[in-house]
Design an enzyme around this catalytic site. Structure first.
Site, mmCIF file in Angstrom:
data_model
loop_
_atom_site.group_PDB
_atom_site.id
_atom_site.type_symbol
_atom_site.label_atom_id
_atom_site.label_comp_id
_atom_site.label_asym_id
_atom_site.label_seq_id
_atom_site.Cartn_x
_atom_site.Cartn_y
_atom_site.Cartn_z
ATOM 1 N N LYS A 195 28.972 27.135 44.164
ATOM 2 C CA LYS A 195 29.781 28.342 44.326
ATOM 3 C C LYS A 195 29.378 29.001 45.637
ATOM 4 O O LYS A 195 28.205 29.347 45.837
ATOM 5 C CB LYS A 195 29.527 29.284 43.147
ATOM 6 C CG LYS A 195 30.243 30.616 43.276
ATOM 7 C CD LYS A 195 30.096 31.445 42.016
ATOM 8 C CE LYS A 195 30.718 32.802 42.200
ATOM 9 N NZ LYS A 195 30.603 33.622 40.992
ATOM 10 N N LYS A 248 33.731 25.936 43.879
ATOM 11 C CA LYS A 248 34.490 27.185 44.015
ATOM 12 C C LYS A 248 34.202 27.842 45.348
ATOM 13 O O LYS A 248 33.018 27.936 45.697
ATOM 14 C CB LYS A 248 34.059 28.109 42.878
ATOM 15 C CG LYS A 248 34.686 29.458 42.879
ATOM 16 C CD LYS A 248 34.109 30.288 41.779
ATOM 17 C CE LYS A 248 34.590 31.708 41.934
ATOM 18 N NZ LYS A 248 33.917 32.596 41.067
HETATM 19 C C1 PBG Z 1 31.446 36.301 38.704
HETATM 20 C C2 PBG Z 1 32.651 35.615 39.214
HETATM 21 C C3 PBG Z 1 33.372 35.830 40.398
HETATM 22 C C4 PBG Z 1 34.479 34.976 40.343
HETATM 23 C C5 PBG Z 1 34.379 34.257 39.165
HETATM 24 N N1 PBG Z 1 33.237 34.650 38.490
HETATM 25 C C6 PBG Z 1 33.184 36.809 41.484
HETATM 26 C C7 PBG Z 1 32.053 36.745 42.398
HETATM 27 O O1 PBG Z 1 31.192 35.867 42.334
HETATM 28 O O2 PBG Z 1 31.988 37.640 43.209
HETATM 29 C C8 PBG Z 1 35.564 34.899 41.374
HETATM 30 C C9 PBG Z 1 36.892 34.455 40.882
HETATM 31 C C10 PBG Z 1 38.025 34.710 41.795
HETATM 32 O O3 PBG Z 1 37.898 35.201 42.932
HETATM 33 O O4 PBG Z 1 39.144 34.412 41.363
HETATM 34 N N2 PBG Z 1 30.276 36.028 39.354
#
Ligand code: PBG
Length: 327
Positions: A195, A248
């Site tokens: 991520k 992601k």
């Molecule tokens: C929580 C999380 C996030 C997303 C999914 N789970 C936000 C982040 O890490 O700031 C992002 C999902 C999206 O942008 O659609 N940590």
């Protein structure tokens, strides 16, 4: 074979030739729809930067879940917005927390819809970080226990799969351990394995009210310049017990999806995030692009790169097009 013996255009000349040799197919079977839920009743609040997506109270959430199930979408990914936030994110693992409450209603009303829950502290902490803050820094090891308790409480309330998105080191092992100890050895983990610290999460932070109140997430999410590191992150999660590994964002990280699929023959998920969705919607609204066409092309490209599962805010819209035979 070279021109003029080989003429690639021969097999492009009509729809049926194109259909016959198409290598990648998009199917609803692989789509997951993210949903946001809040406390209260009768609440359906549109997320400004994500048209067609809402913060839903549990009564509306159940209705939406039925629609999604009836369309044939196999799963939803559930995010909760708590009433109270504190330093430790304690609503995240509370018996009557928003996710736990929503899960019980969903499982009663639509038992066959798979519900995956996002396991992370950022929606629940007053500072908006994905872990416990000690001396101004996100502390890895003290966060693990909280995440494990949160995952367990989701599963106890009916979650079919948990998806840790915090990017703390060692959390998959900790979650696997607590689930196994509580006889939930049959519940899989889909880890957000690679991520990235991405600007594409902007609209989500409005949706989940989870923007960090100080600093940013670069000390735990990955640097967008790195690719080998993604392989190391994914390997760690697999060794710790992840059943599905997620990349992601998706669209700008297709190289990572491809590498991960080639390196580890594991089920790979890709998350087409809020910013990817919002950009297509915004350009469509301005009349600059054909929104439906870009939606389908973006999803197909993610699939072509090697994703088995696509988490996308387009899941419903794309399914309607696929069901109408326009995929
Ligand atoms: C929580 C999380 C996030 C997303 C999914 N789970 C936000 C982040 O890490 O700031 C992002 C999902 C999206 O942008 O659609 N940590």
């Amino acid at each position: 074979m070279y021109f003029p013996d080989y003429r690639p255009r021969r097999l492009r000349k009509n729809k049926d030739f194109r259909r016959m040799i198409r290598e990648t197919q998009l199917s609803t079977d692989h789509l997951v729809m993210p949903l946001f839920t809040v406390h209260g009743k009768g609440i359906k609040k549109e997320i400004g930067s994500m048209p067609g997506n809402y913060q839903l109270s549990v009564d509306y959430l159940v209705g939406k879940a039925k629609e999604i199930f009836n369309l044939g979408i196999p799963a939803v990914l559930l995010f909760g917005i708590p009433e109270k936030k504190d330093e430790f994110g304690s609503e995240g693992y509370a018996e009557n927390g928003i996710i736990q409450t929503a899960l019980r209603s969903l499982k009663e009303a639509v038992p066959d819809l798979m519900v995956i829950t996002d396991v992370c502290l950022c929606e629940y902490t007053s500072h908006g970080h994905c872990g416990i803050v000690v001396d101004g820094e996100v502390d890895n090891d003290s966060t693990l226990e909280v995440l494990a308790n949160m995952a367990l409480s989701h599963v106890e309330a009916g979650a079919d799969m948990v998806a840790p998105s915090d990017m703390m080191d060692g959390r998959v092992a900790e979650i696997r351990k607590i689930l196994d100890e509580n006889a939930y050895d049959n519940i899989p983990i889909m880890s957000y394995a690679a991520k990235y610290a991405s600007g594409f999460y902007g609209p989500f932070r409005e949706a989940a009210e989870s923007a960090p109140q100080f600093g940013d997430r670069r000390s735990y999410q990955m640097d967008p310049g790195n690719s080998d590191e993604a392989i190391r992150e994914v390997r760690l999660d697999i060794e710790e017990g992840a059943d599905i590994v997620m990349i992601k964002p998706a669209g700008h990280y297709l190289d990572i999806i491809l590498r991960v699929k080639q390196e580890f023959q594991m089920p790979v998920a890709a998350y087409q995030v809020s910013g990817e969705f919002a950009m297509i919607k915004a350009a469509e609204k301005l009349g600059w692009i054909d929104g439906e066409r870009l939606m389908m092309e973006s999803l197909l490209s993610i699939k072509r790169a090697g994703a088995d599962i696509i988490i996308t805010y387009f899941a419903e819209e794309a399914t309607k097009i696929l069901n109408a035979g326009r995929g």
